[in-house]
Design an enzyme around this catalytic site. Structure first.
Site, PDB file in Angstrom:
ATOM      1  N   ASN A   7      -0.243  -2.649   3.834  1.00 59.01           N
ATOM      2  CA  ASN A   7      -1.422  -2.076   3.184  1.00 59.01           C
ATOM      3  C   ASN A   7      -0.964  -1.083   2.111  1.00 59.01           C
ATOM      4  OD1 ASN A   7      -3.497  -0.099   2.652  1.00 59.01           O
ATOM      5  ND2 ASN A   7      -4.676  -1.050   4.285  1.00 59.01           N
ATOM      6  N   HIS A  10      -2.475   3.441  -0.098  1.00 61.73           N
ATOM      7  CA  HIS A  10      -1.979   4.797  -0.340  1.00 61.73           C
ATOM      8  C   HIS A  10      -1.284   4.943  -1.689  1.00 61.73           C
ATOM      9  CE1 HIS A  10      -3.287   5.771   3.608  1.00 61.73           C
ATOM     10  NE2 HIS A  10      -2.649   4.718   4.072  1.00 61.73           N
ATOM     11  N   HIS A  43      -7.842  -2.333   0.790  1.00 60.05           N
ATOM     12  CA  HIS A  43      -9.213  -2.105   1.254  1.00 60.05           C
ATOM     13  C   HIS A  43     -10.038  -1.637   0.066  1.00 60.05           C
ATOM     14  CE1 HIS A  43     -11.874   0.120   4.485  1.00 60.05           C
ATOM     15  NE2 HIS A  43     -12.602  -0.566   3.627  1.00 60.05           N
ATOM     16  N   ARG A  45     -12.977   0.023  -0.826  1.00 61.71           N
ATOM     17  CA  ARG A  45     -14.010   0.828  -0.156  1.00 61.71           C
ATOM     18  C   ARG A  45     -15.220   0.992  -1.056  1.00 61.71           C
ATOM     19  NH1 ARG A  45     -12.033   3.838   4.518  1.00 61.71           N
ATOM     20  NH2 ARG A  45     -14.064   4.811   4.437  1.00 61.71           N
ATOM     21  N   ARG A  49     -12.438   5.066  -3.424  1.00 60.57           N
ATOM     22  CA  ARG A  49     -11.577   6.263  -3.446  1.00 60.57           C
ATOM     23  C   ARG A  49     -10.118   5.947  -3.754  1.00 60.57           C
ATOM     24  NH1 ARG A  49     -11.541   7.821   2.928  1.00 60.57           N
ATOM     25  NH2 ARG A  49     -13.777   7.736   2.632  1.00 60.57           N
ATOM     26  N   GLU A  69      -9.383  -6.088   2.936  1.00 55.36           N
ATOM     27  CA  GLU A  69     -10.194  -5.390   3.952  1.00 55.36           C
ATOM     28  C   GLU A  69     -11.468  -4.919   3.295  1.00 55.36           C
ATOM     29  OE1 GLU A  69      -8.436  -1.947   5.654  1.00 55.36           O
ATOM     30  OE2 GLU A  69      -6.706  -3.054   6.333  1.00 55.36           O
ATOM     31  N   THR A 100     -10.383   4.074   8.402  1.00 54.38           N
ATOM     32  CA  THR A 100     -11.285   3.300   9.252  1.00 54.38           C
ATOM     33  C   THR A 100     -11.257   3.834  10.684  1.00 54.38           C
ATOM     34  OG1 THR A 100     -10.594   1.430   7.915  1.00 54.38           O
ATOM     35  CG2 THR A 100     -11.962   0.941   9.826  1.00 54.38           C
ATOM     36  N   GLU A 150      -8.563  -8.683  14.474  1.00 52.23           N
ATOM     37  CA  GLU A 150      -7.472  -7.709  14.351  1.00 52.23           C
ATOM     38  C   GLU A 150      -7.779  -6.619  15.365  1.00 52.23           C
ATOM     39  OE1 GLU A 150      -6.197  -6.342  10.450  1.00 52.23           O
ATOM     40  OE2 GLU A 150      -5.661  -4.397  11.291  1.00 52.23           O
ATOM     41  N   HIS A 193      -3.460  -0.550  12.547  1.00 50.92           N
ATOM     42  CA  HIS A 193      -3.951   0.820  12.449  1.00 50.92           C
ATOM     43  C   HIS A 193      -3.068   1.772  13.253  1.00 50.92           C
ATOM     44  CE1 HIS A 193      -6.573   4.074  11.421  1.00 50.92           C
ATOM     45  NE2 HIS A 193      -7.251   3.250  10.641  1.00 50.92           N
TER      46      HIS A 193
HETATM   47  N1  PXP Z   1      -5.827  -2.624   9.555  1.00 53.90           N
HETATM   48  C1  PXP Z   1      -7.045  -2.165   9.202  1.00 53.90           C
HETATM   49  C2  PXP Z   1      -8.217  -3.025   9.495  1.00 53.90           C
HETATM   50  C3  PXP Z   1      -7.203  -0.927   8.552  1.00 53.90           C
HETATM   51  O1  PXP Z   1      -8.426  -0.498   8.222  1.00 53.90           O
HETATM   52  C4  PXP Z   1      -6.044  -0.181   8.253  1.00 53.90           C
HETATM   53  C5  PXP Z   1      -6.184   1.104   7.505  1.00 53.90           C
HETATM   54  O2  PXP Z   1      -6.575   0.846   6.187  1.00 53.90           O
HETATM   55  C6  PXP Z   1      -4.797  -0.700   8.624  1.00 53.90           C
HETATM   56  C7  PXP Z   1      -4.710  -1.909   9.302  1.00 53.90           C
HETATM   57  C8  PXP Z   1      -3.519   0.033   8.342  1.00 53.90           C
HETATM   58  O3  PXP Z   1      -3.517   1.225   9.070  1.00 53.90           O
HETATM   59  P1  PXP Z   1      -2.364   2.310   8.818  1.00 53.90           P
HETATM   60  O4  PXP Z   1      -2.493   2.736   7.373  1.00 53.90           O
HETATM   61  O5  PXP Z   1      -2.679   3.395   9.785  1.00 53.90           O
HETATM   62  O6  PXP Z   1      -1.068   1.625   9.068  1.00 53.90           O
END
Ligand code: PXP
Length: 243
Positions: A7, A10, A43, A45, A49, A69, A100, A150, A193
Site C-alpha cells: 500500500n 503514505h 486507497h 478516500r 487526503r 481500496e 480504516t 481480506e 492492516h
Molecule cells: N488493507 C486494508 C483494507 C487497509 O485499509 C489498509 C490500510 O490502508 C491496509 C491493508 C494496510 O494497512 P497498514 O498500512 O497498517 O499496513
C-alpha cells in the site's frame, strides 16, 4: 505461499503535505514492483487526503496489478469502474478516522454490497471485502458473491504490541478459524492492516491466506533504511562543492 500487496498511500500523504509533485506514488510503485511485490494497493478516500484521482489512473496504466481500496460510495465506484483495476477491496470509511477502523458490515448492507459487487464483476474486476474475523461477515460476503475476503488484522496487530502471547493468541485464533471457514466456502483469503516485520510471522503460518496487504510498516522501514544514504548524499554535496 502468499503474495504481497504494498500500500503506497503514505507516499501520497508525504506529497500532499507540501501539495507538490514529490514524492510521486507511481515512482514508489515501480520500486515496490522491482523489489518483488505482487500488487500495488492504494486507497482513494472520499476526502482525497492522500491518493488523488489522477494517481489511480496513472497507477493503473503503469503497474502490473492494481488493487484499489475504496468505500461503497457512488462517486468512487464510478471512478473505479472507469479505471478498471484488477481488484477492488471494499472497506468502510469514516472521514474522521486516521486509517480504516474495523471491517465492513457486509451482513448489514447486503443489497448495496451485492449490487456493487455485481457491477464490478460485469467489468471482470475481482472483489475482495475487508471484514473482521467473524463468521457472520464471512457468510454475508459469500452470499453477495465476493471473490475474496481480506481479514482485518488490526486488532491482532495492536494486541501483539503487548508482547504477551496469552493476550494476542485469542485474536490470532479468530483469524485462523475465519481463514479456514472462508476457504471452506470457496472464498479466497487475504489479510491486512497493522502487519509488520514481527507480527507477520504467526500470520504467515496460516496456509489459507493468499495475499498480505501491507503499507505503514514498509514505508516506516524505508525511512530508516534510506535516511542514512539521504543525509550522506546531502553532506557530500555541501562539503565537496568547490567554494
Ligand atoms: N488493507 C486494508 C483494507 C487497509 O485499509 C489498509 C490500510 O490502508 C491496509 C491493508 C494496510 O494497512 P497498514 O498500512 O497498517 O499496513
Amino acid at each position: 505461499m502468499g503474495g504481497l500487496g504494498v500500500n503506497i498511500d503514505h507516499i501520497a500523504t508525504l506529497r500532499q503535505a507540501r501539495r507538490g509533485r514529490f514524492p510521486e506514488p507511481v515512482f514508489a510503485a515501480g520500486i515496490c514492483e522491482i523489489a518483488g511485490c505482487d500488487s500495488i494497493v492504494c486507497h482513494l478516500r472520499e476526502d482525497r487526503r492522500h491518493i488523488q484521482d489522477k494517481d489511480v489512473y496513472l497507477l493503473k496504466s503503469s503497474v502490473r496489478r492494481l488493487n484499489l481500496e475504496m468505500a461503497v460510495n457512488e462517486g468512487i465506484v464510478k471512478i473505479a469502474l472507469d479505471v478498471c483495476p484488477a481488484q477492488v477491496t471494499l472497506v468502510p470509511e469514516k472521514r474522521e478516522e486516521l486509517t480504516t477502523e474495523g471491517g465492513l458490515d457486509v451482513s448489514g448492507n447486503l443489497d448495496r454490497i451485492k449490487q456493487t459487487t455485481d457491477r464490478f464483476h460485469e467489468k471482470g474486476i475481482v472483489v475482495s471485502l475487508f471484514i473482521d474475523p467473524d463468521f457472520k461477515q464471512i457468510d454475508a460476503s459469500k452470499s453477495v458473491g465476493a471473490d475474496a475476503i481480506e481479514i482485518h488484522t488490526g486488532k491482532y496487530a495492536d494486541i501483539f504490541e503487548e508482547h504477551q502471547e496469552s493476550l494476542w493468541y485469542e485474536e490470532y485464533e479468530k483469524i485462523v478459524k475465519s481463514a479456514e471457514y472462508a476457504m471452506s466456502t470457496g472464498l479466497k483469503v487475504h489479510a491486512g492492516h497493522g502487519l509488520d516485520y514481527r507480527n507477520i510471522y504467526p500470520i504467515l503460518s496460516i496456509q489459507q491466506i493468499q495475499e498480505f496487504n501491507i503499507g505503514y510498516s514498509i514505508i516506516c522501514k524505508a525511512v530508516f533504511i534510506g535516511l542514512h544514504n539521504a543525509v550522506k548524499e546531502m553532506v557530500s554535496i555541501i562539503k565537496h562543492l568547490p567554494k
